[in-house]
Design a protein around this motif. Structure first.
Motif, PDB file in Angstrom:
ATOM      1  N   ALA A  80       0.837  -1.209   0.000  1.00 21.21           N
ATOM      2  CA  ALA A  80       0.000   0.000   0.000  1.00 21.21           C
ATOM      3  C   ALA A  80       0.871   1.259   0.000  1.00 21.21           C
ATOM      4  N   ARG A  81       2.060   1.172   0.590  1.00 24.26           N
ATOM      5  CA  ARG A  81       3.002   2.301   0.546  1.00 24.26           C
ATOM      6  C   ARG A  81       3.641   2.406  -0.841  1.00 24.26           C
ATOM      7  N   GLU A  82       4.003   1.242  -1.405  1.00 24.24           N
ATOM      8  CA  GLU A  82       4.632   1.218  -2.737  1.00 24.24           C
ATOM      9  C   GLU A  82       3.732   1.855  -3.805  1.00 24.24           C
ATOM     10  N   VAL A  83       2.439   1.518  -3.755  1.00 22.63           N
ATOM     11  CA  VAL A  83       1.547   1.928  -4.853  1.00 22.63           C
ATOM     12  C   VAL A  83       1.185   3.415  -4.804  1.00 22.63           C
ATOM     13  N   VAL A  84       1.544   4.105  -3.704  1.00 22.41           N
ATOM     14  CA  VAL A  84       1.334   5.556  -3.638  1.00 22.41           C
ATOM     15  C   VAL A  84       2.657   6.298  -3.418  1.00 22.41           C
ATOM     16  N   ALA A  85       3.751   5.653  -3.830  1.00 18.71           N
ATOM     17  CA  ALA A  85       5.065   6.308  -3.751  1.00 18.71           C
ATOM     18  C   ALA A  85       5.122   7.448  -4.775  1.00 18.71           C
ATOM     19  N   PRO A  86       6.016   8.429  -4.567  1.00 22.29           N
ATOM     20  CA  PRO A  86       6.130   9.528  -5.527  1.00 22.29           C
ATOM     21  C   PRO A  86       6.321   9.010  -6.951  1.00 22.29           C
ATOM     22  N   GLY A  87       5.605   9.630  -7.884  1.00 22.83           N
ATOM     23  CA  GLY A  87       5.725   9.268  -9.283  1.00 22.83           C
ATOM     24  C   GLY A  87       4.793   8.158  -9.746  1.00 22.83           C
ATOM     25  N   THR A  88       4.026   7.569  -8.804  1.00 19.01           N
ATOM     26  CA  THR A  88       3.132   6.477  -9.198  1.00 19.01           C
ATOM     27  C   THR A  88       1.759   7.009  -9.600  1.00 19.01           C
ATOM     28  N   PRO A  89       1.055   6.257 -10.460  1.00 19.94           N
ATOM     29  CA  PRO A  89      -0.332   6.626 -10.779  1.00 19.94           C
ATOM     30  C   PRO A  89      -1.213   6.631  -9.521  1.00 19.94           C
ATOM     31  N   GLY A  90      -0.886   5.766  -8.556  1.00 20.37           N
ATOM     32  CA  GLY A  90      -1.661   5.707  -7.312  1.00 20.37           C
ATOM     33  C   GLY A  90      -1.621   7.026  -6.556  1.00 20.37           C
ATOM     34  N   LEU A  91      -0.418   7.613  -6.446  1.00 21.43           N
ATOM     35  CA  LEU A  91      -0.293   8.890  -5.741  1.00 21.43           C
ATOM     36  C   LEU A  91      -1.034   9.990  -6.495  1.00 21.43           C
ATOM     37  N   ALA A  92      -0.921   9.980  -7.816  1.00 21.13           N
ATOM     38  CA  ALA A  92      -1.624  10.990  -8.624  1.00 21.13           C
ATOM     39  C   ALA A  92      -3.137  10.898  -8.397  1.00 21.13           C
ATOM     40  N   ALA A  93      -3.653   9.674  -8.290  1.00 19.25           N
ATOM     41  CA  ALA A  93      -5.090   9.488  -8.071  1.00 19.25           C
ATOM     42  C   ALA A  93      -5.511   9.969  -6.681  1.00 19.25           C
ATOM     43  N   VAL A  94      -4.666   9.725  -5.677  1.00 19.12           N
ATOM     44  CA  VAL A  94      -4.968  10.180  -4.310  1.00 19.12           C
ATOM     45  C   VAL A  94      -5.001  11.714  -4.261  1.00 19.12           C
ATOM     46  N   VAL A  95      -4.030  12.359  -4.917  1.00 23.29           N
ATOM     47  CA  VAL A  95      -3.978  13.826  -4.935  1.00 23.29           C
ATOM     48  C   VAL A  95      -5.180  14.393  -5.693  1.00 23.29           C
ATOM     49  N   ALA A  96      -5.560  13.730  -6.786  1.00 24.60           N
ATOM     50  CA  ALA A  96      -6.730  14.185  -7.551  1.00 24.60           C
ATOM     51  C   ALA A  96      -7.993  14.118  -6.692  1.00 24.60           C
ATOM     52  N   GLU A  97      -8.081  13.114  -5.832  1.00 23.98           N
ATOM     53  CA  GLU A  97      -9.270  12.922  -4.986  1.00 23.98           C
ATOM     54  C   GLU A  97      -9.261  13.832  -3.758  1.00 23.98           C
ATOM     55  N   PHE A  98      -8.103  13.978  -3.121  1.00 23.99           N
ATOM     56  CA  PHE A  98      -8.048  14.648  -1.812  1.00 23.99           C
ATOM     57  C   PHE A  98      -7.370  16.014  -1.825  1.00 23.99           C
ATOM     58  N   GLY A  99      -6.752  16.377  -2.955  1.00 22.91           N
ATOM     59  CA  GLY A  99      -6.120  17.691  -3.043  1.00 22.91           C
ATOM     60  C   GLY A  99      -4.653  17.665  -2.678  1.00 22.91           C
ATOM     61  N   PRO A 100      -3.922  18.724  -3.042  1.00 25.12           N
ATOM     62  CA  PRO A 100      -2.479  18.767  -2.810  1.00 25.12           C
ATOM     63  C   PRO A 100      -2.085  18.861  -1.337  1.00 25.12           C
ATOM     64  N   GLY A 101      -3.050  19.123  -0.462  1.00 26.09           N
ATOM     65  CA  GLY A 101      -2.763  19.184   0.970  1.00 26.09           C
ATOM     66  C   GLY A 101      -2.319  17.857   1.567  1.00 26.09           C
ATOM     67  N   VAL A 102      -2.490  16.753   0.818  1.00 25.11           N
ATOM     68  CA  VAL A 102      -2.060  15.443   1.329  1.00 25.11           C
ATOM     69  C   VAL A 102      -0.609  15.131   0.941  1.00 25.11           C
ATOM     70  N   LEU A 103       0.053  16.092   0.289  1.00 29.84           N
ATOM     71  CA  LEU A 103       1.467  15.912  -0.061  1.00 29.84           C
ATOM     72  C   LEU A 103       2.345  16.666   0.924  1.00 29.84           C
ATOM     73  N   GLY A 104       3.475  16.047   1.265  1.00 26.68           N
ATOM     74  CA  GLY A 104       4.469  16.728   2.090  1.00 26.68           C
ATOM     75  C   GLY A 104       5.346  17.602   1.210  1.00 26.68           C
ATOM     76  N   PRO A 105       6.250  18.385   1.827  1.00 30.96           N
ATOM     77  CA  PRO A 105       7.139  19.265   1.065  1.00 30.96           C
ATOM     78  C   PRO A 105       8.025  18.493   0.086  1.00 30.96           C
ATOM     79  N   ASP A 106       8.281  17.207   0.366  1.00 30.91           N
ATOM     80  CA  ASP A 106       9.138  16.383  -0.489  1.00 30.91           C
ATOM     81  C   ASP A 106       8.378  15.732  -1.645  1.00 30.91           C
ATOM     82  N   GLY A 107       7.070  16.010  -1.729  1.00 28.02           N
ATOM     83  CA  GLY A 107       6.273  15.418  -2.799  1.00 28.02           C
ATOM     84  C   GLY A 107       5.745  14.037  -2.492  1.00 28.02           C
ATOM     85  N   ALA A 108       6.083  13.518  -1.315  1.00 27.00           N
ATOM     86  CA  ALA A 108       5.580  12.210  -0.899  1.00 27.00           C
ATOM     87  C   ALA A 108       4.253  12.389  -0.163  1.00 27.00           C
ATOM     88  N   LEU A 109       3.523  11.299  -0.051  1.00 29.48           N
ATOM     89  CA  LEU A 109       2.250  11.347   0.651  1.00 29.48           C
ATOM     90  C   LEU A 109       2.466  11.705   2.118  1.00 29.48           C
TER      91      LEU A 109
END
Length: 198
Positions: A35-64
């Motif tokens: 579950a951590r791998e599939v939302v790692a930076p650069g993955t489609p999973g992370l892009a989908a999470v950001v699209a759903e919940f907004g950029p506020g779920v990203l840290g300064p490093d671009g990770a979840l």
């Protein structure tokens, strides 16, 4: 191949049991790790999470930012369902890949925290539930993971009840005692998992 589901409430010691099973020769498919791998930076999973919940779920490093995301979903069943709809299919696909890579005679243990909650017991030949008293679990979360008691109780309450987990168990590992007692129980469980079917 034998497919085993391993689950237990937060703080029950499921990870310790998983490590012991691996030491006996099990192939581990760890849903939390995946579950951590599939939302790692650069993955489609992370892009989908950001699209759903907004950029506020990203840290300064671009990770979840897991605490930020957790604050949004743990108290809101609809938001949690939205997150699960993104992550769960990705985790299932990766789990299937790892399982397919295992030897034909392997015992493949799927470490699935929300196995009972998601009604997944039918996917496995047997289900192992790691069980511990609620007070023991609470103490572990506070002392070992540094959670505030209120947060620990909220996490525990968000999961299936002990009764719901035990109802789907083929094998139960009680983890209220010492590491040596746990190791002895897991040895017995491993013998049961690897004995030839009668």
């Amino acid at each position: 191949m034998r497919k085993i589901g391993l689950t237990g409430g937060i703080g029950a010691g499921k990870s310790a049991v998983a490590k012991l099973l691996v030491s006996h020769g099990a192939v581990l498919v760890d849903s939390d790790l995946i579950a951590r791998e599939v939302v790692a930076p650069g993955t489609p999973g992370l892009a989908a999470v950001v699209a759903e919940f907004g950029p506020g779920v990203l840290g300064p490093d671009g990770a979840l930012d897991r605490p930020a995301l957790g604050a949004l979903v743990f108290a809101d069943p609809e938001r949690l369902a939205a997150l699960n709809a993104i992550v769960h299919p990705l985790v299932r696909a990766r789990s299937a890949e790892l399982e397919a890579a295992a030897d034909a005679d392997a015992v493949v243990v799927h470490d699935v925290p929300l196995l009972a909650e998601n009604g997944l017991q039918g996917l496995f030949d047997q289900v192992i539930v790691v069980d511990a008293d609620e007070q023991v679990r609470l103490e572990r979360l506070v002392e070992l993971r540094g959670m505030a008691a209120a947060e620990a109780k909220a996490r525990m309450a968000a999961q299936a009840t002990r009764e719901q987990r035990l109802a789907i168990a083929d094998l139960v590992v009680e983890n209220n005692g010492t590491e040596a007692e746990l190791a002895a129980q897991v040895r017995t469980v491993w013998q049961r998992l690897t004995q030839p079917a009668r």
